[in-house]
Design a protein around this motif. Structure first.
Motif, PDB file in Angstrom:
ATOM      1  N   PHE B 302      -2.712  -4.060 -20.688  1.00 47.03           N
ATOM      2  CA  PHE B 302      -2.622  -4.306 -22.177  1.00 47.03           C
ATOM      3  C   PHE B 302      -3.646  -3.412 -23.317  1.00 47.03           C
ATOM      4  N   VAL B 303      -4.651  -2.863 -22.458  1.00 44.82           N
ATOM      5  CA  VAL B 303      -5.432  -2.045 -23.574  1.00 44.82           C
ATOM      6  C   VAL B 303      -5.593  -0.647 -22.837  1.00 44.82           C
ATOM      7  N   GLU B 304      -6.043   0.199 -23.724  1.00 44.98           N
ATOM      8  CA  GLU B 304      -6.141   1.661 -23.588  1.00 44.98           C
ATOM      9  C   GLU B 304      -7.652   1.984 -23.202  1.00 44.98           C
ATOM     10  N   THR B 324      -4.513   8.597 -20.146  1.00 43.84           N
ATOM     11  CA  THR B 324      -3.833   9.654 -20.687  1.00 43.84           C
ATOM     12  C   THR B 324      -4.641  10.371 -21.759  1.00 43.84           C
ATOM     13  N   GLU B 343       2.584   2.778 -14.935  1.00 43.12           N
ATOM     14  CA  GLU B 343       1.991   3.701 -15.836  1.00 43.12           C
ATOM     15  C   GLU B 343       1.168   2.942 -17.133  1.00 43.12           C
ATOM     16  N   GLN B 344       1.931   1.990 -17.533  1.00 42.94           N
ATOM     17  CA  GLN B 344       0.979   1.169 -18.809  1.00 42.94           C
ATOM     18  C   GLN B 344      -0.143   0.845 -18.151  1.00 42.94           C
ATOM     19  N   GLN B 347      -3.195   3.191 -18.194  1.00 41.56           N
ATOM     20  CA  GLN B 347      -3.737   3.590 -19.379  1.00 41.56           C
ATOM     21  C   GLN B 347      -5.059   2.697 -19.646  1.00 41.56           C
ATOM     22  N   LEU B 383       1.279  -5.341 -26.903  1.00 40.28           N
ATOM     23  CA  LEU B 383       1.973  -5.608 -25.370  1.00 40.28           C
ATOM     24  C   LEU B 383       1.559  -7.012 -25.068  1.00 40.28           C
TER      25      LEU B 383
END
Lengths: 125, 391
Positions: B302-304, B324, B343-344, B347, B383
């Motif tokens: 839930f975090v990038e 990414t 994929e999420q 991140q 998210l």
């Protein structure tokens, strides 16, 4: 890598959160690309009186979200629709070239929120 | 150094003893090892001494060590040089799905030039199954290249088992040892490799200094043609200060190995425990036991990653990510995809790689700061709320 303005908005983002019973909601982006931006707006008399965001994304995505909410507040819907990706980047003192496309979703999320509002309020809009 | 440096897979700090060892070779003893006069001969002795030091680190003979400019050069040299030297036997290569770009891209280059490549997968912990390698070998296979340890998730591959297979099948084996050498004991004879790449700046040596171990009797086509340096296999005037620094780094790495491995492993375990106990929805990537001592790779859902790194930097913590946004190529890590991470989740990748200079107190600072940073970003993440609502 980022301008002081971008870092300032990233470290102290404005208008984080959600509006209870929002008049319009817009979401843009894709979790698998690393950026999802959600914008809530409150509209009174054709003017955006409140605007809040929640964002999953990198530093520039969060700074762009913060900036677009500030720019949108107090504008008429038509004025707010004119806010462009370039304007947001300019207000932030520029974004790194490779971030211009993927993280600069604020204008699109705002447009979707306005479209959402107009769909729900066909006469007032 | 100010701050907590946890990016030792990117590079390490040059140790003062190593820097001091290099200094005389810039100005005072500036000779070219090919020169017959005194200055040249001094330099030759220094280079050969460094060769012995590097050989001792990987348990090879000194004349099996070829100095190169970087670990990437060593990998390019091994992959292209061996494929070309043995092209008459065949033009098929086998690699793992999580090779570093230093192996991946030369292999792609060969693919464009008439070679065929089979990529063997890894399991969820990042391990290659030696049976898959055995199954991928064909009569025209010339080379298998599997990394000894992965730089992104730290998983250590069963190279000795793969080596037993390649020897039995008469195929050459290159192991990219850049992430491993200097950080764990490495013995080329026990591994059964024909070639092994290593890089000095990954174990406190200088940048611009790499080496390739090449088993005696193995032919290789040079990448760089020119003079007779390195037995004609790598032309160009020797970078004497860098080679001396690499040698010194090898000597120091070998000397303190077991003490360092156990100290760093203890710090790593404390850090991992602290992260997993204090943050929910965190994926600990890589193999639980077969991993580099100082390697922590987690993915925080839930975090990038870039946002994580920026906030950690604000806390004085320097780390890296495979997300990414943090990649210059704007592509999420192929390693995280290969281990099947959604994929999420990729991140939110965060790599914390420890070195000899880190302390327990620094681990505790990270354990205190990271949950705070994650909460702050999750409070902003659309998210996180959606997921909580689902649950």
């Amino acid at each position: 890598m980022y301008t002081d303005k971008v870092m300032e908005h990233f470290m102290n983002p404005r208008n984080v959160g959600e509006i209870e019973n929002p008049d319009g909601v817009g979401e843009e982006g894709n979790p698998s690309c690393g950026d999802v931006m959600q914008i809530h707006i409150k509209v009174e008399g054709g003017i955006i009186t409140d605007c809040k965001f929640k964002t999953f994304g990198c530093g520039s995505a969060i700074a762009v979200s913060s900036m677009v909410t500030e720019m949108a507040k107090g504008k008429t819907l038509d004025e707010a629709l004119q806010i462009s990706r370039d304007q947001i980047a300019d207000e932030l003192g520029g974004l790194p070239p490779r971030k211009m496309h993927c993280s600069n979703l604020g204008a699109d999320a705002l447009r979707k929120a306005i479209e959402d509002y107009r769909q729900k309020h066909p006469v007032a809009g | 150094m100010n701050g907590i440096y946890l990016d030792n897979m990117a590079t390490t700090q040059c140790r003062p003893e190593i820097f001091d060892a290099m200094l005389p070779w810039f100005m005072e003893h500036f000779g070219n090892p090919l020169s017959l006069h005194k200055l040249g001969q001094e330099a030759l002795v220094a280079v050969e001494n460094a060769r012995s030091q590097v050989a001792a680190l990987v348990n090879s003979a000194p004349d099996e060590i070829i100095f190169t400019g970087t670990g990437t050069e060593s990998c390019n040299f091994a992959v292209k040089g061996l494929a070309q030297a043995y092209a008459k036997k065949g033009r098929h290569l086998v690699i793992s799905a999580i090779e570093h770009h230093a192996v991946f891209n030369p292999v792609k280059y060969l693919e464009k030039n008439g070679y065929e490549v089979t990529e063997v997968p890894v399991d969820a912990s990042g391990l290659v199954d030696p049976e898959d390698v055995a199954g991928a070998i064909r009569p025209d296979t010339v080379l298998v290249s599997v990394m000894l340890a992965n730089n992104e998730i730290g998983t250590i591959q069963p190279v000795a088992e793969i080596g037993a297979i390649t020897r039995q099948r008469g195929v050459l084996l290159h192991a990219d040892g850049c992430a491993a050498v200097g950080n764990i004991p490495v013995d080329v004879a026990a591994l059964g490799v024909d070639a092994l790449s290593l890089s000095g700046h990954k174990f406190n040596g200088p940048k611009g200094a790499g080496a390739l171990y090449l088993k005696k009797g193995t032919r290789i086509t040079p990448l760089i043609h020119g003079g007779v340096q390195e037995q004609g296999r790598r032309a160009g005037a020797d970078n004497v200060p860098a080679i001396v620094g690499l040698g010194k780094a090898a000597e120091l790495a070998a000397a303190g190995m077991s003490e360092r491995v156990s100290r760093i492993t203890a710090m790593r375990n404390r850090l991992v425990r602290g992260i997993l106990d204090n943050i929910d929805e965190v994926y600990y990537n890589g193999h639980a036991e077969a991993r580099l001592p100082g390697h922590v790779n987690v993915a925080v859902n839930f975090v990038e990653g870039e946002a994580l790194l920026l906030l950690l930097m604000h806390e004085g913590i320097m780390a890296s990510s495979g997300s990414t946004c943090t990649s210059k190529a704007l592509k999420a890590s192929h390693v995280l995809s290969a281990i099947g991470l959604p994929e999420q989740v990729c991140q939110g990748s965060l790599q914390l790689t420890l070195g000899a200079g880190n302390t327990i107190a620094e681990m505790d600072k990270v354990i205190e700061a990271l949950p705070r940073v994650v909460s702050r970003l999750r409070a902003m993440s659309p998210l996180y709320k959606k997921s909580a609502a689902k649950a």
